[in-house]
Write a protein that holds these residues in place. Structure first.
Motif, PDB file in Angstrom:
ATOM      1  N   GLY A  78      -1.582  22.724  12.952  1.00 33.04           N
ATOM      2  CA  GLY A  78      -0.928  21.414  12.904  1.00 33.04           C
ATOM      3  C   GLY A  78       0.168  21.289  11.869  1.00 33.04           C
ATOM      4  N   PHE A  79       0.442  22.363  11.128  1.00 35.70           N
ATOM      5  CA  PHE A  79       1.490  22.254  10.106  1.00 35.70           C
ATOM      6  C   PHE A  79       2.858  22.521  10.711  1.00 35.70           C
ATOM      7  N   ASP A  80       3.777  21.615  10.478  1.00 33.17           N
ATOM      8  CA  ASP A  80       5.148  21.761  10.947  1.00 33.17           C
ATOM      9  C   ASP A  80       6.054  21.869   9.723  1.00 33.17           C
ATOM     10  N   GLY A  81       6.591  23.062   9.511  1.00 33.12           N
ATOM     11  CA  GLY A  81       7.414  23.298   8.325  1.00 33.12           C
ATOM     12  C   GLY A  81       8.884  23.011   8.516  1.00 33.12           C
ATOM     13  N   ALA A  82       9.251  22.302   9.605  1.00 35.61           N
ATOM     14  CA  ALA A  82      10.666  22.043   9.852  1.00 35.61           C
ATOM     15  C   ALA A  82      11.309  21.252   8.719  1.00 35.61           C
ATOM     16  N   PHE A  83      10.527  20.360   8.097  1.00 37.47           N
ATOM     17  CA  PHE A  83      11.093  19.532   7.026  1.00 37.47           C
ATOM     18  C   PHE A  83      11.514  20.388   5.836  1.00 37.47           C
ATOM     19  N   LEU A  84      10.832  21.523   5.622  1.00 39.87           N
ATOM     20  CA  LEU A  84      11.201  22.400   4.513  1.00 39.87           C
ATOM     21  C   LEU A  84      12.569  23.028   4.747  1.00 39.87           C
TER      22      LEU A  84
END
Length: 257
Positions: A78-84
């Motif tokens: 469930g982790f979405d790292g797009a914001f990083l």
């Protein structure tokens, strides 16, 4: 607070925090000419702030050194790292994501959820150390702050029976990597305020589902109570970590009684 005041307050706070980072770096001789720093990004407010402040520090310091930002993807569902990636697009530093399926290992080794945090920490540390060593980094920078360091001291004292903390600077046993904590003089409350003013998007908490360690949560509550009832006490404890009198303790390995 008016939106037009936020940038001014953010910049003023950034200058104050950058000064505290500069003080820590110089006092503990964390960084020198020609060093290569790996800034460890977790996606939380602390590491995001550390990256920002280290960029500010490098702009004004005399030493010339390299920095790159590394994010370790644990494989948590469930982790979405797009914001990083969106955040790092505005930061003038190399950015790399490394992947290790720590989540799978945790499920195999800790099916009941017990000792998950301790194992996760060891696996995470091992992955970061290995990446730093294999890519020629001399230093590994972590986003721990003053409150983290005091919490760790009290945890070890209350539950481990030892006066052991989280040092601002630590050379690994092999001697090939130096771990630094540039925000040693920064209070968590200031980081919270800075993140709010800067509008950083951060990673969701408790992705692993383990929740916060019960003992650390208890220490956090104690510190929060002290900050309200006895302002300055946490800072005094931190100050005491750097002013030790071995002859007035009881450790025969530190003082010949």
């Amino acid at each position: 607070m008016g939106e037009d005041r936020k940038p001014k307050q953010r910049d003023k706070l950034r200058r104050h925090l950058a000064w505290r980072v500069a003080r820590a770096v110089r006092e503990y001789q964390m960084v020198g000419e020609g060093d290569r720093l790996m800034l460890c990004l977790s996606g939380g407010k602390d590491s995001l702030t550390m990256v920002d402040l280290m960029v500010s520090y490098r702009r004004q310091c005399k030493e010339r050194f390299d920095m790159a930002v590394v994010f370790l993807d644990h494989g948590f569902p469930g982790f979405d790292g797009a914001f990083l990636h969106r955040h790092m697009a505005g930061v003038d530093l190399p950015f790399e994501v490394i992947r290790q399926n720590i989540w799978k290992t945790l499920q195999e080794k800790c099916p009941d959820g017990k000792n998950m945090c301790a194992l996760c920490a060891r696996l995470r540390r091992g992955a970061l150390y290995a990446h730093a060593a294999s890519n020629g980094f001399s230093h590994l920078a972590l986003g721990h702050h003053m409150d983290d360091m005091v919490e760790t001291l009290l945890l070890n004292l209350f539950y481990g029976g030892m006066m052991k903390g989280m040092p601002p600077k630590l050379v690994t046993r092999k001697g090939d990597l130096t771990v630094i904590r540039p925000m040693a003089f920064v209070a968590e409350a200031d980081i919270v305020r800075y993140q709010r003013l800067a509008g950083y998007e951060t990673a969701p908490k408790d992705l692993c589902g383990a929740g916060e360690n019960e003992k650390r949560r208890e220490i956090k509550e104690i510190l929060a109570g002290w900050r309200k009832q006895h302002p300055g006490r946490v800072e005094k404890i931190f100050h005491g970590m750097g002013h030790v009198v071995p002859s007035h303790l009881a450790d025969t390995s530190l003082f010949d009684f």
